[in-house]
Design a protein around this motif. Structure first.
Motif, PDB file in Angstrom:
ATOM      1  N   GLY A 135       0.838  -1.194   0.000  1.00 30.76           N
ATOM      2  CA  GLY A 135       0.000   0.000   0.000  1.00 30.76           C
ATOM      3  C   GLY A 135       0.869   1.239   0.000  1.00 30.76           C
ATOM      4  N   ASN A 136       0.624   2.146   0.926  1.00 23.92           N
ATOM      5  CA  ASN A 136       1.419   3.370   1.024  1.00 23.92           C
ATOM      6  C   ASN A 136       2.519   3.267   2.069  1.00 23.92           C
ATOM      7  N   ASP A 137       2.705   2.065   2.612  1.00 21.05           N
ATOM      8  CA  ASP A 137       3.743   1.866   3.615  1.00 21.05           C
ATOM      9  C   ASP A 137       5.100   1.723   2.933  1.00 21.05           C
ATOM     10  N   HIS A 138       6.159   1.829   3.728  1.00 27.65           N
ATOM     11  CA  HIS A 138       7.521   1.616   3.255  1.00 27.65           C
ATOM     12  C   HIS A 138       8.038   0.347   3.915  1.00 27.65           C
ATOM     13  N   PRO A 139       8.907  -0.418   3.236  1.00 26.67           N
ATOM     14  CA  PRO A 139       9.332  -1.690   3.824  1.00 26.67           C
ATOM     15  C   PRO A 139      10.085  -1.574   5.145  1.00 26.67           C
TER      16      PRO A 139
ATOM     17  N   ASP B 210       9.217   9.935  24.817  1.00 25.08           N
ATOM     18  CA  ASP B 210       8.492   8.721  25.220  1.00 25.08           C
ATOM     19  C   ASP B 210       9.378   7.525  24.899  1.00 25.08           C
ATOM     20  N   THR B 211       9.715   6.740  25.893  1.00 28.45           N
ATOM     21  CA  THR B 211      10.704   5.669  25.720  1.00 28.45           C
ATOM     22  C   THR B 211      10.253   4.554  24.771  1.00 28.45           C
ATOM     23  N   GLU B 212       8.974   4.518  24.450  1.00 28.22           N
ATOM     24  CA  GLU B 212       8.507   3.489  23.524  1.00 28.22           C
ATOM     25  C   GLU B 212       8.714   3.887  22.064  1.00 28.22           C
ATOM     26  N   ILE B 213       8.812   5.209  21.803  1.00 34.93           N
ATOM     27  CA  ILE B 213       8.920   5.672  20.411  1.00 34.93           C
ATOM     28  C   ILE B 213       9.964   6.779  20.268  1.00 34.93           C
ATOM     29  N   ASP B 214      10.979   6.774  21.099  1.00 32.55           N
ATOM     30  CA  ASP B 214      11.942   7.883  21.094  1.00 32.55           C
ATOM     31  C   ASP B 214      13.115   7.676  20.136  1.00 32.55           C
ATOM     32  N   THR B 215      13.180   6.557  19.413  1.00 34.27           N
ATOM     33  CA  THR B 215      14.262   6.354  18.441  1.00 34.27           C
ATOM     34  C   THR B 215      13.682   5.861  17.118  1.00 34.27           C
ATOM     35  N   MET B 216      14.450   6.071  16.057  1.00 31.63           N
ATOM     36  CA  MET B 216      14.027   5.596  14.745  1.00 31.63           C
ATOM     37  C   MET B 216      13.769   4.100  14.765  1.00 31.63           C
ATOM     38  N   GLU B 217      14.688   3.367  15.370  1.00 29.37           N
ATOM     39  CA  GLU B 217      14.568   1.905  15.382  1.00 29.37           C
ATOM     40  C   GLU B 217      13.258   1.461  16.017  1.00 29.37           C
ATOM     41  N   LYS B 218      12.859   2.107  17.101  1.00 34.50           N
ATOM     42  CA  LYS B 218      11.600   1.745  17.761  1.00 34.50           C
ATOM     43  C   LYS B 218      10.406   2.097  16.874  1.00 34.50           C
ATOM     44  N   ARG B 219      10.454   3.248  16.234  1.00 30.90           N
ATOM     45  CA  ARG B 219       9.330   3.665  15.393  1.00 30.90           C
ATOM     46  C   ARG B 219       9.248   2.847  14.110  1.00 30.90           C
ATOM     47  N   PHE B 220      10.358   2.217  13.706  1.00 26.90           N
ATOM     48  CA  PHE B 220      10.336   1.382  12.503  1.00 26.90           C
ATOM     49  C   PHE B 220       9.536   0.100  12.724  1.00 26.90           C
TER      50      PHE B 220
ATOM     51  N   VAL C  17       4.614  -1.243  16.684  1.00 31.91           N
ATOM     52  CA  VAL C  17       4.721   0.004  17.440  1.00 31.91           C
ATOM     53  C   VAL C  17       4.185   1.167  16.609  1.00 31.91           C
ATOM     54  N   ALA C  18       4.527   1.167  15.321  1.00 30.88           N
ATOM     55  CA  ALA C  18       4.051   2.237  14.448  1.00 30.88           C
ATOM     56  C   ALA C  18       2.530   2.247  14.380  1.00 30.88           C
ATOM     57  N   GLU C  19       1.929   1.071  14.256  1.00 26.72           N
ATOM     58  CA  GLU C  19       0.477   0.997  14.146  1.00 26.72           C
ATOM     59  C   GLU C  19      -0.217   1.379  15.449  1.00 26.72           C
ATOM     60  N   ARG C  20       0.368   0.971  16.560  1.00 23.40           N
ATOM     61  CA  ARG C  20      -0.279   1.189  17.859  1.00 23.40           C
ATOM     62  C   ARG C  20      -0.050   2.588  18.404  1.00 23.40           C
ATOM     63  N   ARG C  21       1.133   3.178  18.182  1.00 23.73           N
ATOM     64  CA  ARG C  21       1.465   4.447  18.828  1.00 23.73           C
ATOM     65  C   ARG C  21       1.627   5.612  17.843  1.00 23.73           C
ATOM     66  N   VAL C  22       2.398   5.394  16.763  1.00 21.68           N
ATOM     67  CA  VAL C  22       2.761   6.516  15.897  1.00 21.68           C
ATOM     68  C   VAL C  22       1.601   6.943  14.997  1.00 21.68           C
TER      69      VAL C  22
ATOM     70  N   LEU D  73      -1.160   8.914  16.702  1.00 15.95           N
ATOM     71  CA  LEU D  73      -0.708  10.266  17.033  1.00 15.95           C
ATOM     72  C   LEU D  73      -0.820  11.185  15.818  1.00 15.95           C
ATOM     73  N   LEU D  74      -0.325  10.706  14.680  1.00 19.16           N
ATOM     74  CA  LEU D  74      -0.347  11.519  13.476  1.00 19.16           C
ATOM     75  C   LEU D  74      -1.788  11.778  13.031  1.00 19.16           C
ATOM     76  N   ALA D  75      -2.631  10.764  13.152  1.00 17.98           N
ATOM     77  CA  ALA D  75      -4.035  10.949  12.771  1.00 17.98           C
ATOM     78  C   ALA D  75      -4.681  12.046  13.615  1.00 17.98           C
ATOM     79  N   ARG D  76      -4.381  12.048  14.908  1.00 18.29           N
ATOM     80  CA  ARG D  76      -4.949  13.071  15.793  1.00 18.29           C
ATOM     81  C   ARG D  76      -4.399  14.448  15.457  1.00 18.29           C
ATOM     82  N   TRP D  77      -3.080  14.536  15.236  1.00 19.12           N
ATOM     83  CA  TRP D  77      -2.464  15.819  14.920  1.00 19.12           C
ATOM     84  C   TRP D  77      -2.933  16.356  13.567  1.00 19.12           C
ATOM     85  N   PHE D  78      -2.809  15.535  12.528  1.00 20.64           N
ATOM     86  CA  PHE D  78      -3.101  15.997  11.172  1.00 20.64           C
ATOM     87  C   PHE D  78      -4.594  16.241  10.959  1.00 20.64           C
TER      88      PHE D  78
END
Length: 406
Positions: free
Chosen positions: A235-239, A279-289, A293-298, A301-306
């Motif tokens: 889809g619109n995701d990146h590997p 936030d220690t769960e999403i404070d680094t690139m590796e964690k957000r990748f 974690v991306a689906e549950r946290r990131v 957040l973006l949906a709420r902000w944007f």
């Protein structure tokens, strides 16, 4: 008859015989024309390029002209030539003597069957750059197979990667196989022209749609060869990069690529929640990748902000700070002030009207803006070209026309 003034630009003085049709080829030669080459479009007198019938059409009285065709054949001159006739074959050989480049997009072997392959034509002009664009190239077990743009997308692997994981694969929404092959053909042609000018040695530039598409698959090849992973639709995701994709906002969607720690922190601050960056769960690139974690946290957040802002408001907020761009319709792109500043929408005459088309993406600091010349009608420049390049008289040209040679 349209009068062509002396061309300017880095390819001024270079003559190109363009015997291609549709897009994979005409786009290549159009780019050469934009760079100053004299491009002569060669069409069969009874069977001209069938892209002339492709919509949208522009009406002028009882006549109509394809804006699609005009987009890829502007700034060219046009002649007709039946290369199946004895006289037609001889005429092409005469034209080749005065040409620097010939571009064709027939199935491999077609020109050889006509007695006009590279080995024959180079006898007329050893410096000739012979550019051949085809579905699978001039070598290999599939060389003789017919092909279209979708063939390149399918055989090059791109189709299998596009779309969504829970649905069938989807073709890229444009003729990327034709366009990519044309771009590589232009690059290869210029490289071969450079060598011909330096060493006096012409050569074949062999371009395959399948090859061209394969190079557009990003990391899919090395993922397979190193890890055995087969790329599939995302889809619109990146590997492996997140957040990096399409996100909804108040009036549509934006692309957001703030995946680095720097950009993520700026984004958190931009939306008034700087503490999220720590936030220690999403404070680094590796964690957000991590997809979970991306689906549950990131993503939430973006949906709420944007979701609080429009595309224009988000672009204004992001400014030069983070990579965020509205996902624009073609209408929005055509009217984009930045596109206008880059002269990427140009006026081209079509059927007596000016039609806005995409411009030239290659910007040269010493090049001057140019007025675009309409695409030629079939054989529009027969008299001029055959007199100038083949030395024929008006009577000889008229006789060729009567015999169906031109």
């Amino acid at each position: 008859m349209t009068q062509h003034t002396a061309a300017s630009g880095p390819l001024a003085g270079v003559t190109v015989l363009d015997i291609t049709r549709v897009v994979a080829g005409p786009f290549c030669s159009m780019l050469l024309a934009e760079l100053g080459a004299t491009v002569i479009k060669v069409e069969h007198p009874d069977e001209p390029d069938y892209a002339r019938t492709f919509p949208p059409m522009v009406e002028h009285g009882d006549d109509e002209f394809s804006a699609f065709f005009a987009q890829y054949n502007r700034n060219k001159q046009g002649i007709t030539l039946n290369m199946k006739t004895v006289e037609g074959k001889q005429l092409l050989r005469q034209l080749v003597r005065k040409a620097d480049i010939l571009v064709e997009n027939f199935r491999p072997g077609t020109m050889e069957k006509l007695g006009l392959g590279y080995e024959v034509l180079k006898q007329e002009n050893p410096q000739l750059v012979y550019t051949a664009i085809s579905g699978f190239g001039r070598t290999g077990p599939n060389a003789s197979r017919p092909a279209y743009d979708n063939t390149g997308q399918a055989a090059g692997g791109l189709w299998s990667m596009n779309g969504y994981a829970d649905r069938p694969p989807v073709r890229v929404g444009t003729i990327i196989g034709d366009l990519a092959a044309s771009l590589y053909a232009a690059i290869g042609t210029l490289a071969a022209l450079r060598q011909a000018e330096r060493d006096g040695l012409g050569q074949v530039v062999d371009i395959s749609q399948q090859d061209s598409v394969l190079t557009l698959t990003e990391n899919a090849v090395v993922r397979y060869t190193t890890k055995g992973e087969v790329a599939s639709p995302l889809g619109n995701d990146h590997p492996f990069v997140r957040p990096y994709g399409s996100f909804p906002c108040k009036d549509g969607y934006v692309f957001f690529g703030g995946y680095t720690d720097k950009f993520w922190r700026i984004t958190c601050e931009m939306f008034g929640e700087p503490e999220v960056a720590d936030d220690t769960e999403i404070d680094t690139m590796e964690k957000r990748f991590d997809p979970a974690v991306a689906e549950r946290r990131v993503t939430p957040l973006l949906a709420r902000w944007f979701g609080q802002y429009t595309k224009a408001e988000l672009e204004e907020m992001a400014g030069d700070r983070v990579p965020l761009s509205a996902i624009k319709t073609i209408a929005e792109v055509v009217e984009d002030p930045h596109i206008a500043a880059r002269e990427m929408i140009v006026n081209v005459p079509v059927a007596g009207k000016l039609v806005r088309m995409f411009g030239m993406p290659i910007k040269l600091s010493e090049a001057k803006s140019r007025d675009h010349v309409k695409a030629p009608t079939p054989g529009e420049h027969n008299a001029e070209i055959y007199a100038r390049l083949a030395g024929l008289s008006a009577e000889e040209i008229a006789g060729l026309a009567e015999r169906g040679v031109i």
